[in-house]
Design a protein around this motif. Structure first.
Motif, PDB file in Angstrom:
ATOM      1  N   TYR A  62     -42.345  12.176  42.748  1.00 37.45           N
ATOM      2  CA  TYR A  62     -42.593  10.886  42.080  1.00 37.45           C
ATOM      3  C   TYR A  62     -43.471  10.966  40.838  1.00 37.45           C
ATOM      4  O   TYR A  62     -43.364  10.113  39.960  1.00 37.45           O
ATOM      5  CB  TYR A  62     -43.157   9.886  43.098  1.00 37.45           C
ATOM      6  CG  TYR A  62     -42.168   9.634  44.224  1.00 37.45           C
ATOM      7  CD1 TYR A  62     -40.978   8.991  43.973  1.00 37.45           C
ATOM      8  CD2 TYR A  62     -42.423  10.100  45.511  1.00 37.45           C
ATOM      9  CE1 TYR A  62     -40.044   8.784  44.986  1.00 37.45           C
ATOM     10  CE2 TYR A  62     -41.508   9.894  46.534  1.00 37.45           C
ATOM     11  CZ  TYR A  62     -40.321   9.240  46.261  1.00 37.45           C
ATOM     12  OH  TYR A  62     -39.400   9.048  47.253  1.00 37.45           O
ATOM     13  N   THR A  63     -44.365  11.965  40.758  1.00 38.18           N
ATOM     14  CA  THR A  63     -45.188  12.064  39.547  1.00 38.18           C
ATOM     15  C   THR A  63     -44.274  12.313  38.343  1.00 38.18           C
ATOM     16  O   THR A  63     -44.396  11.650  37.304  1.00 38.18           O
ATOM     17  CB  THR A  63     -46.232  13.192  39.691  1.00 38.18           C
ATOM     18  OG1 THR A  63     -47.072  12.873  40.807  1.00 38.18           O
ATOM     19  CG2 THR A  63     -47.087  13.333  38.447  1.00 38.18           C
ATOM     20  N   LYS A  64     -43.348  13.242  38.508  1.00 34.89           N
ATOM     21  CA  LYS A  64     -42.420  13.555  37.415  1.00 34.89           C
ATOM     22  C   LYS A  64     -41.561  12.325  37.082  1.00 34.89           C
ATOM     23  O   LYS A  64     -41.349  11.981  35.921  1.00 34.89           O
ATOM     24  CB  LYS A  64     -41.530  14.728  37.840  1.00 34.89           C
ATOM     25  CG  LYS A  64     -40.619  15.209  36.777  1.00 34.89           C
ATOM     26  CD  LYS A  64     -39.844  16.421  37.271  1.00 34.89           C
ATOM     27  CE  LYS A  64     -38.803  16.816  36.240  1.00 34.89           C
ATOM     28  NZ  LYS A  64     -37.807  17.719  36.778  1.00 34.89           N
ATOM     29  N   MET A  65     -41.074  11.669  38.124  1.00 35.26           N
ATOM     30  CA  MET A  65     -40.248  10.467  37.896  1.00 35.26           C
ATOM     31  C   MET A  65     -41.053   9.376  37.199  1.00 35.26           C
ATOM     32  O   MET A  65     -40.550   8.676  36.325  1.00 35.26           O
ATOM     33  CB  MET A  65     -39.748   9.912  39.237  1.00 35.26           C
ATOM     34  CG  MET A  65     -38.439  10.495  39.689  1.00 35.26           C
ATOM     35  SD  MET A  65     -37.931   9.783  41.277  1.00 35.26           S
ATOM     36  CE  MET A  65     -37.124   8.267  40.752  1.00 35.26           C
ATOM     37  N   ALA A  66     -42.316   9.216  37.628  1.00 41.54           N
ATOM     38  CA  ALA A  66     -43.151   8.166  37.022  1.00 41.54           C
ATOM     39  C   ALA A  66     -43.390   8.489  35.548  1.00 41.54           C
ATOM     40  O   ALA A  66     -43.418   7.584  34.704  1.00 41.54           O
ATOM     41  CB  ALA A  66     -44.473   8.035  37.769  1.00 41.54           C
ATOM     42  N   ALA A  67     -43.551   9.787  35.233  1.00 41.15           N
ATOM     43  CA  ALA A  67     -43.766  10.164  33.828  1.00 41.15           C
ATOM     44  C   ALA A  67     -42.540   9.804  32.991  1.00 41.15           C
ATOM     45  O   ALA A  67     -42.645   9.253  31.894  1.00 41.15           O
ATOM     46  CB  ALA A  67     -44.060  11.663  33.734  1.00 41.15           C
ATOM     47  N   ARG A  68     -41.371  10.120  33.519  1.00 39.12           N
ATOM     48  CA  ARG A  68     -40.131   9.774  32.796  1.00 39.12           C
ATOM     49  C   ARG A  68     -39.975   8.243  32.693  1.00 39.12           C
ATOM     50  O   ARG A  68     -39.614   7.706  31.641  1.00 39.12           O
ATOM     51  CB  ARG A  68     -38.926  10.395  33.516  1.00 39.12           C
ATOM     52  CG  ARG A  68     -37.582  10.000  32.971  1.00 39.12           C
ATOM     53  CD  ARG A  68     -37.357  10.528  31.564  1.00 39.12           C
ATOM     54  NE  ARG A  68     -36.073  10.095  31.023  1.00 39.12           N
ATOM     55  CZ  ARG A  68     -35.849   9.893  29.728  1.00 39.12           C
ATOM     56  NH1 ARG A  68     -36.799  10.101  28.829  1.00 39.12           N
ATOM     57  NH2 ARG A  68     -34.665   9.506  29.297  1.00 39.12           N
ATOM     58  N   ALA A  69     -40.272   7.564  33.800  1.00 41.83           N
ATOM     59  CA  ALA A  69     -40.135   6.100  33.801  1.00 41.83           C
ATOM     60  C   ALA A  69     -41.087   5.485  32.773  1.00 41.83           C
ATOM     61  O   ALA A  69     -40.709   4.588  32.018  1.00 41.83           O
ATOM     62  CB  ALA A  69     -40.415   5.542  35.190  1.00 41.83           C
ATOM     63  N   MET A  70     -42.307   6.003  32.734  1.00 40.12           N
ATOM     64  CA  MET A  70     -43.298   5.479  31.786  1.00 40.12           C
ATOM     65  C   MET A  70     -42.785   5.604  30.351  1.00 40.12           C
ATOM     66  O   MET A  70     -42.897   4.679  29.546  1.00 40.12           O
ATOM     67  CB  MET A  70     -44.605   6.259  31.951  1.00 40.12           C
ATOM     68  CG  MET A  70     -45.668   5.893  30.985  1.00 40.12           C
ATOM     69  SD  MET A  70     -46.341   4.287  31.332  1.00 40.12           S
ATOM     70  CE  MET A  70     -47.659   4.741  32.428  1.00 40.12           C
ATOM     71  N   GLN A  71     -42.197   6.789  30.063  1.00 41.36           N
ATOM     72  CA  GLN A  71     -41.635   7.010  28.729  1.00 41.36           C
ATOM     73  C   GLN A  71     -40.560   5.959  28.430  1.00 41.36           C
ATOM     74  O   GLN A  71     -40.538   5.341  27.368  1.00 41.36           O
ATOM     75  CB  GLN A  71     -41.035   8.424  28.716  1.00 41.36           C
ATOM     76  CG  GLN A  71     -40.568   8.901  27.389  1.00 41.36           C
ATOM     77  CD  GLN A  71     -39.806  10.233  27.540  1.00 41.36           C
ATOM     78  OE1 GLN A  71     -39.759  10.860  28.608  1.00 41.36           O
ATOM     79  NE2 GLN A  71     -39.210  10.660  26.449  1.00 41.36           N
ATOM     80  N   LEU A  72     -39.691   5.708  29.417  1.00 40.21           N
ATOM     81  CA  LEU A  72     -38.592   4.755  29.196  1.00 40.21           C
ATOM     82  C   LEU A  72     -39.099   3.318  29.099  1.00 40.21           C
ATOM     83  O   LEU A  72     -38.605   2.532  28.295  1.00 40.21           O
ATOM     84  CB  LEU A  72     -37.541   4.893  30.308  1.00 40.21           C
ATOM     85  CG  LEU A  72     -36.742   6.198  30.260  1.00 40.21           C
ATOM     86  CD1 LEU A  72     -35.882   6.354  31.511  1.00 40.21           C
ATOM     87  CD2 LEU A  72     -35.850   6.248  29.022  1.00 40.21           C
ATOM     88  N   TRP A  73     -40.090   2.960  29.924  1.00 38.13           N
ATOM     89  CA  TRP A  73     -40.648   1.597  29.815  1.00 38.13           C
ATOM     90  C   TRP A  73     -41.219   1.398  28.413  1.00 38.13           C
ATOM     91  O   TRP A  73     -40.989   0.360  27.770  1.00 38.13           O
ATOM     92  CB  TRP A  73     -41.757   1.375  30.850  1.00 38.13           C
ATOM     93  CG  TRP A  73     -41.303   1.108  32.263  1.00 38.13           C
ATOM     94  CD1 TRP A  73     -41.487   1.935  33.345  1.00 38.13           C
ATOM     95  CD2 TRP A  73     -40.635  -0.061  32.775  1.00 38.13           C
ATOM     96  NE1 TRP A  73     -40.963   1.353  34.482  1.00 38.13           N
ATOM     97  CE2 TRP A  73     -40.443   0.129  34.158  1.00 38.13           C
ATOM     98  CE3 TRP A  73     -40.164  -1.238  32.192  1.00 38.13           C
ATOM     99  CZ2 TRP A  73     -39.812  -0.813  34.979  1.00 38.13           C
ATOM    100  CZ3 TRP A  73     -39.533  -2.184  33.002  1.00 38.13           C
ATOM    101  CH2 TRP A  73     -39.359  -1.968  34.370  1.00 38.13           C
ATOM    102  N   ASN A  74     -41.966   2.412  27.932  1.00 37.64           N
ATOM    103  CA  ASN A  74     -42.575   2.294  26.603  1.00 37.64           C
ATOM    104  C   ASN A  74     -41.513   2.171  25.517  1.00 37.64           C
ATOM    105  O   ASN A  74     -41.605   1.320  24.631  1.00 37.64           O
ATOM    106  CB  ASN A  74     -43.480   3.501  26.310  1.00 37.64           C
ATOM    107  CG  ASN A  74     -44.800   3.401  27.048  1.00 37.64           C
ATOM    108  OD1 ASN A  74     -45.360   2.328  27.179  1.00 37.64           O
ATOM    109  ND2 ASN A  74     -45.289   4.517  27.555  1.00 37.64           N
ATOM    110  N   GLU A  75     -40.498   3.035  25.605  1.00 36.62           N
ATOM    111  CA  GLU A  75     -39.428   2.995  24.585  1.00 36.62           C
ATOM    112  C   GLU A  75     -38.746   1.635  24.560  1.00 36.62           C
ATOM    113  O   GLU A  75     -38.468   1.078  23.509  1.00 36.62           O
ATOM    114  CB  GLU A  75     -38.353   4.040  24.922  1.00 36.62           C
ATOM    115  CG  GLU A  75     -38.703   5.433  24.474  1.00 36.62           C
ATOM    116  CD  GLU A  75     -37.666   6.452  24.935  1.00 36.62           C
ATOM    117  OE1 GLU A  75     -38.052   7.609  25.052  1.00 36.62           O
ATOM    118  OE2 GLU A  75     -36.490   6.074  25.217  1.00 36.62           O
ATOM    119  N   HIS A  76     -38.483   1.101  25.758  1.00 36.55           N
ATOM    120  CA  HIS A  76     -37.742  -0.170  25.817  1.00 36.55           C
ATOM    121  C   HIS A  76     -38.593  -1.360  25.418  1.00 36.55           C
ATOM    122  O   HIS A  76     -38.068  -2.346  24.891  1.00 36.55           O
ATOM    123  CB  HIS A  76     -37.103  -0.347  27.198  1.00 36.55           C
ATOM    124  CG  HIS A  76     -35.902   0.532  27.359  1.00 36.55           C
ATOM    125  ND1 HIS A  76     -36.004   1.842  27.741  1.00 36.55           N
ATOM    126  CD2 HIS A  76     -34.594   0.294  27.114  1.00 36.55           C
ATOM    127  CE1 HIS A  76     -34.796   2.382  27.751  1.00 36.55           C
ATOM    128  NE2 HIS A  76     -33.916   1.468  27.373  1.00 36.55           N
TER     129      HIS A  76
END
Ligand SMILES: Cc1cc2nc3c(=O)[nH]c(=O)nc-3n(C[C@H](O)[C@H](O)[C@H](O)COP(=O)(O)OP(=O)(O)OC[C@H]3O[C@@H](n4cnc5c(N)ncnc54)[C@H](O)[C@@H]3O)c2cc1C
Length: 394
Positions: A62-76
């Motif tokens: 989940y840490t890796k997933m959260a990092a990717r998710a954070m990137q996508l939330w920011n981009e969007h």
């Protein structure tokens, strides 16, 4: 599946909404169906706010997933010009003798380059004088974390999905016969039929009812209460001055500062009783309120007599091991089941949606930790009867 395949996604919560968006971007024709609309108040995604953090203990995906998710939330956020995320930071307080969860989180945070600080109780007390740190031994602060405006985010995702070419229908998929396959399509509550090449069921706490044989008790919805207290005027307890906080003590308590003119949120992560997401009574209990008040007065002394200004009852949709489910139906290869957010799924929506789109369109296998086969063991039956779940979620 080819890029031109027609995919029906059932459920427009955090999991289904993002899955539908990633599918449409990959060129599929996508119909998203939800019984009551994106981020509706019965859905698990339908709250005001959901924490986003990467502190997750040792050896987990989940840490890796959260990092990717954070990137996508920011981009969007930028792409859509929508304020989805309050980046106020997340403070994780270690307040028991056993801090394996926190210690074990540190190497994983470093591995995934998550900016974080290890703080002593004294350092925390001087930074956030509104908090009484009695019993807290040390903490982890993630400055890039915070909380998502959950219901609003689901609505924005659904709107943008339509703007990018997806089709949205507000209707319920009738459950009868789903276990037997969807060759003749799905029957909808508006009397129509929806025939597609593949079906993704992202129905959160309803998955056990829709697939009683395949899922059944593997997803256990539990009643969770949330309290919003009125802060004193002046913003000392608002997003301007405080981070999101998680308090690992005998119970795991968490909450977030006041924002958007609303209250200061306090919640207890302990799993409540079984709950029906369609018909369950959403009035909070006197005991729950009492516990939240006692905690609030102890940890945030200036809020001791703060009035309750709002409350909510929501449900977690727990799997036995609290890992998500992303898998094909064992008898119907064109049916995918996606859910089991277990009280911590929301933040991962954008990253999970990408994974599911890869599975459905490119035939990739999901991570073994997310597959249904993990439950086909005695260990899983033992987990099913275990009510004391740790680590905490959010
Ligand atoms: C109180 C609380 C606090 C939480 N805190 C956090 C947090 O801080 N951070 C975090 O990351 N996560 C948190 N979570 C967990 C997170 O909110 C959930 O894991 C996540 O929202 C689940 O999303 P979902 O899309 O799987 O389910 P849902 O949001 O429930 O979406 C399922 C959708 O399916 C639709 N549906 C169901 N049946 C049908 C049908 N037959 N036909 C058509 N549509 C149907 C429903 O209307 C619903 O919109 C919290 C959850 C709760 C309840």
């Amino acid at each position: 599946m080819t890029r031109k395949s027609h995919i029906a996604v059932v459920g427009a919560g955090a999991f289904g909404g993002w899955t539908a968006l990633h599918l449409v971007r990959r060129g599929a024709r996508v119909t998203l169906v939800d019984a009551w609309g994106a981020g509706n108040s019965r859905s698990s995604s339908g709250g005001e706010s959901r924490i986003i953090r990467a502190t997750y203990g040792p050896s987990q995906p989940y840490t890796k997933m959260a990092a990717r998710a954070m990137q996508l939330w920011n981009e969007h956020e930028k792409r859509w010009g929508a304020n989805l995320l309050h980046k106020v930071g997340v403070l994780w307080m270690a307040a028991t003798e056993d801090d394996d969860f926190e210690r074990g989180s540190l190497p994983v945070l470093r591995e995934h380059e998550i900016i974080h600080e290890e703080l002593s109780a004294n350092e925390m007390a001087s930074r956030w004088p509104q908090i009484n740190f009695d019993g807290v031994r040390w903490g982890i602060f993630e400055p890039k974390g915070g909380f998502l405006r959950a219901r609003y985010a689901c609505q924005v995702v659904a709107k943008e999905f339509v703007a990018e070419g997806g089709e949205f229908t507000e209707a319920a998929v009738l459950p009868k016969g789903l276990e037997k396959g969807s060759k003749e399509g799905l029957r909808l509550s508006n009397g129509s039929e929806l025939v597609a090449d593949a079906y993704v069921f992202a129905c959160g706490p309803w998955l056990g009812q829709l697939f009683p044989e395949t899922i059944g008790a593997l997803i256990r919805p539990t009643r969770q209460e949330i309290f919003f207290f009125g802060p004193p005027p002046g913003g000392e307890f608002s997003v301007a001055k405080l981070p999101v906080w998680g308090d690992h003590r005998d119970r795991f308590m968490y909450g977030m500062p006041a924002s958007d003119g609303r209250g200061f949120k306090v919640a207890d992560d302990t799993r409540g009783p079984a709950f029906d997401p369609s018909t369950g009574d959403r009035t909070v209990s006197a005991e729950g309120l009492q516990r939240a008040r006692e905690y609030l007065g102890f940890r945030f002394p200036a809020m001791k007599n703060a009035p309750l200004i709002e409350s909510r009852v929501c449900q977690y949709e727990n799997t036995p091991d609290e890992n998500f489910i992303i898998d094909q139906h064992p008898d119907n290869q064109n049916v995918w089941i996606v859910g089991g957010g277990s009280g911590h799924g929301f933040k991962h929506g954008p990253a999970l949606g990408e994974m599911v789109a890869d599975c459905v369109l490119q035939g990739k296998e999901s991570d073994s930790q997310f597959r249904l086969s993990r439950f086909a063991s005695r260990h899983a039956s033992a987990l099913l009867s275990d009510k004391t779940l740790w680590p905490p979620t959010q």
